[in-house]
Design a protein around this motif. Structure first.
Motif, PDB file in Angstrom:
ATOM      1  N   LEU A 190       9.455  -0.582  11.960  1.00  6.31           N
ATOM      2  CA  LEU A 190      10.277   0.387  11.237  1.00  6.31           C
ATOM      3  C   LEU A 190       9.438   1.603  10.916  1.00  6.31           C
ATOM      4  N   LYS A 191       9.988   2.766  11.202  1.00  7.78           N
ATOM      5  CA  LYS A 191       9.300   3.990  10.802  1.00  7.78           C
ATOM      6  C   LYS A 191       9.816   4.385   9.420  1.00  7.78           C
ATOM      7  N   VAL A 192       8.891   4.657   8.526  1.00  6.81           N
ATOM      8  CA  VAL A 192       9.269   5.082   7.174  1.00  6.81           C
ATOM      9  C   VAL A 192       9.581   6.580   7.233  1.00  6.81           C
ATOM     10  N   GLU A 193      10.847   6.913   7.106  1.00  8.77           N
ATOM     11  CA  GLU A 193      11.264   8.311   7.218  1.00  8.77           C
ATOM     12  C   GLU A 193      11.238   9.017   5.877  1.00  8.77           C
ATOM     13  N   ASN A 194      11.388   8.214   4.817  1.00 10.22           N
ATOM     14  CA  ASN A 194      11.395   8.799   3.480  1.00 10.22           C
ATOM     15  C   ASN A 194      10.558   7.905   2.574  1.00 10.22           C
ATOM     16  N   ALA A 195       9.400   8.406   2.170  1.00 17.77           N
ATOM     17  CA  ALA A 195       8.508   7.605   1.326  1.00 17.77           C
ATOM     18  C   ALA A 195       8.562   8.068  -0.121  1.00 17.77           C
ATOM     19  N   SER A 196       9.571   8.882  -0.447  1.00 17.85           N
ATOM     20  CA  SER A 196       9.654   9.316  -1.851  1.00 17.85           C
ATOM     21  C   SER A 196      10.835   8.686  -2.565  1.00 17.85           C
ATOM     22  N   THR A 197      11.272   7.496  -2.096  1.00 15.67           N
ATOM     23  CA  THR A 197      12.305   6.773  -2.826  1.00 15.67           C
ATOM     24  C   THR A 197      11.631   5.726  -3.704  1.00 15.67           C
ATOM     25  N   ARG A 198      12.394   5.163  -4.634  1.00 16.07           N
ATOM     26  CA  ARG A 198      11.815   4.122  -5.482  1.00 16.07           C
ATOM     27  C   ARG A 198      11.618   2.808  -4.715  1.00 16.07           C
ATOM     28  N   PHE A 199      12.107   2.765  -3.480  1.00 14.15           N
ATOM     29  CA  PHE A 199      11.957   1.577  -2.644  1.00 14.15           C
ATOM     30  C   PHE A 199      10.775   1.696  -1.679  1.00 14.15           C
ATOM     31  N   THR A 200      10.279   2.914  -1.522  1.00 11.87           N
ATOM     32  CA  THR A 200       9.267   3.152  -0.478  1.00 11.87           C
ATOM     33  C   THR A 200       8.075   3.976  -0.941  1.00 11.87           C
ATOM     34  N   SER A 201       7.937   4.135  -2.274  1.00 12.60           N
ATOM     35  CA  SER A 201       6.879   5.023  -2.764  1.00 12.60           C
ATOM     36  C   SER A 201       5.481   4.520  -2.406  1.00 12.60           C
ATOM     37  N   GLU A 202       5.358   3.209  -2.140  1.00  8.29           N
ATOM     38  CA  GLU A 202       4.044   2.666  -1.771  1.00  8.29           C
ATOM     39  C   GLU A 202       3.829   2.667  -0.256  1.00  8.29           C
ATOM     40  N   CYS A 203       4.786   3.236   0.485  1.00  3.37           N
ATOM     41  CA  CYS A 203       4.632   3.366   1.937  1.00  3.37           C
ATOM     42  C   CYS A 203       4.151   4.784   2.222  1.00  3.37           C
TER      43      CYS A 203
ATOM     44  N   ILE B  58      19.124   3.814  12.968  1.00  2.00           N
ATOM     45  CA  ILE B  58      19.082   3.641  11.506  1.00  2.00           C
ATOM     46  C   ILE B  58      18.936   2.161  11.126  1.00  2.00           C
ATOM     47  N   ALA B  59      17.911   1.865  10.327  1.00  2.00           N
ATOM     48  CA  ALA B  59      17.667   0.490   9.869  1.00  2.00           C
ATOM     49  C   ALA B  59      17.856   0.368   8.363  1.00  2.00           C
ATOM     50  N   GLY B  60      17.784   1.516   7.656  1.00  2.00           N
ATOM     51  CA  GLY B  60      17.944   1.476   6.210  1.00  2.00           C
ATOM     52  C   GLY B  60      18.298   2.849   5.675  1.00  2.00           C
ATOM     53  N   ILE B  61      19.198   2.859   4.688  1.00  2.00           N
ATOM     54  CA  ILE B  61      19.597   4.140   4.078  1.00  2.00           C
ATOM     55  C   ILE B  61      19.603   3.999   2.557  1.00  2.00           C
ATOM     56  N   VAL B  62      19.496   5.146   1.909  1.00  2.00           N
ATOM     57  CA  VAL B  62      19.508   5.155   0.445  1.00  2.00           C
ATOM     58  C   VAL B  62      20.681   6.027  -0.008  1.00  2.00           C
ATOM     59  N   SER B  63      21.206   5.730  -1.203  1.00  4.82           N
ATOM     60  CA  SER B  63      22.326   6.521  -1.721  1.00  4.82           C
ATOM     61  C   SER B  63      21.857   7.934  -2.044  1.00  4.82           C
ATOM     62  N   ALA B  64      22.816   8.847  -2.179  1.00  3.65           N
ATOM     63  CA  ALA B  64      22.480  10.243  -2.474  1.00  3.65           C
ATOM     64  C   ALA B  64      21.697  10.339  -3.775  1.00  3.65           C
ATOM     65  N   GLU B  65      22.011   9.464  -4.741  1.00  2.00           N
ATOM     66  CA  GLU B  65      21.324   9.494  -6.038  1.00  2.00           C
ATOM     67  C   GLU B  65      19.970   8.803  -5.955  1.00  2.00           C
ATOM     68  N   GLY B  66      19.725   8.063  -4.875  1.00  2.00           N
ATOM     69  CA  GLY B  66      18.411   7.460  -4.668  1.00  2.00           C
ATOM     70  C   GLY B  66      18.198   6.105  -5.298  1.00  2.00           C
ATOM     71  N   ASN B  67      19.227   5.519  -5.921  1.00  2.00           N
ATOM     72  CA  ASN B  67      19.001   4.260  -6.635  1.00  2.00           C
ATOM     73  C   ASN B  67      19.532   3.028  -5.914  1.00  2.00           C
TER      74      ASN B  67
END
Lengths: 236, 83
Positions: free
Chosen positions: A122-135, A192-201
């Motif tokens: 999986l390529k981490v496309e967004n590392a500024s979510t609360r689910f991926t901040s450590e990626c 697409i393997a994973g998506i986050v809501s517009a609000e990010g939560n």
């Protein structure tokens, strides 16, 4: 008990089968608090993070996730999410989030028509979510998938807005991070393997981070998702 | 009492791999003339409704909220009066 422990609430639907894996990863690998929440409950046990686990809720009758969405607990999960609460849906949990309208799109049958159970990258496309901040943005994680209906589909408008708003969190890729059709295990639009809501939560992902949180299982990359969640909750 | 029959089909723009596989199987039966095979679902139920209109409203709502997912599926239904 350390003050920095957070509580994971793992929802259990009839037919969930990755609930214990998620609980194990949260409780024993990450050493956090974790509790199961039966689908008939209407109380989320004060959990900081709600996990909708993988499996075949209600036997995948009608459509994957379609019936679980009407479970009593889901009313509370929707309320929790609408108030900014952190919700992660893994595999069948992702399908439930789609049916509940917490994330846009649907899952079609895999284009191969086969159940696919294997490690993917999986390529981490967004590392500024609360689910991926450590990626790391652009980094590659090795995590397994196990599903028959993981072929992400949405209208062109929806996909465009996901892309424009940086809501695509993970894409299927080669080990070197190249995004190719061969690396796409199910035919998902834009890999697409994973998506986050517009609000990010709220995040949904088809791969199973809970099955890749210990090296004995072939990869510990999934731990980064749990670490991200723990740090984001502790920081709030 | 009323009786509803609902068909749910994948929207025309959505690939139906199951339909494709069955179409290939029909071709191997020798029926090469068969094409555009699609597989859907049939749902039927009885409704204790007072009027045809009410029965149709209940059926429509069930389709919209549960039986079909509008992102990928279309639905159609008939509602008949039964004794």
């Amino acid at each position: 008990m350390s003050l920095s422990k957070i509580k994971f609430g793992v929802v259990v639907f009839p037919g969930s089968n990755c609930d214990h894996d998620a609980y194990h990863a949260a409780k024993h690998v990450m050493e956090q608090d974790a509790e199961f929440i039966w689908h008939k409950e209407t109380d989320l046990h004060g959990a900081d993070v709600i996990v909708l686990p993988g499996g075949f809720s209600y036997g995948d009758y009608l459509r994957t996730g379609a019936i679980a969405r009407f479970s009593p607990v889901m009313q509370e999960v929707v309320r929790f999410a609408n108030n900014g609460g952190t919700v992660i849906g893994i595999c069948n949990g992702f399908q439930v989030l789609l049916e509940a309208g917490l994330l846009p799109g649907v899952m079609l049958r895999n284009r191969s028509l086969r159940f696919v159970c294997k490690f993917v990258h999986l390529k981490v496309e967004n590392a500024s979510t609360r689910f991926t901040s450590e990626c790391q943005k652009g980094g590659v994680l090795k995590i397994p998938v196990a599903h028959g209906d993981g072929n992400y589909f949405a209208s062109d408008d929806v996909v465009k807005s996901l892309e424009d708003n940086n809501q695509v969190v993970f894409r299927y890729c080669e080990a070197d991070g190249n995004i190719t059709d061969e690396a796409n295990p199910n035919g998902s639009l834009h890999n697409i393997a994973g998506i986050v809501s517009a609000e990010g939560n709220v995040m949904g992902m088809m791969p199973h981070p809970e099955r890749a949180s210990e090296l004995e299982l072939g990869s510990a990359d999934g731990k980064k998702i749990f670490e991200s969640l723990i740090h984001s909750v502790v920081l709030v | 009492m009323y009786h509803s029959k609902i068909t749910v089909k994948l929207r025309p723009s959505i690939l139906d791999p199951q339909g494709k596989a069955v179409e290939h199987a029909i071709h191997s039966l020798g029926a090469a003339a068969v094409h555009d095979l699609r597989i859907g679902k049939l749902v039927e139920f009885d409704i204790d409704a007072a009027t045809q209109q009410e029965a149709e409203r209940i059926t429509e709502e069930a389709c919209k909220k549960l039986l079909a997912n509008p992102v990928m599926e279309d639905y159609a239904f008939t509602v008949e009066k039964r004794k």
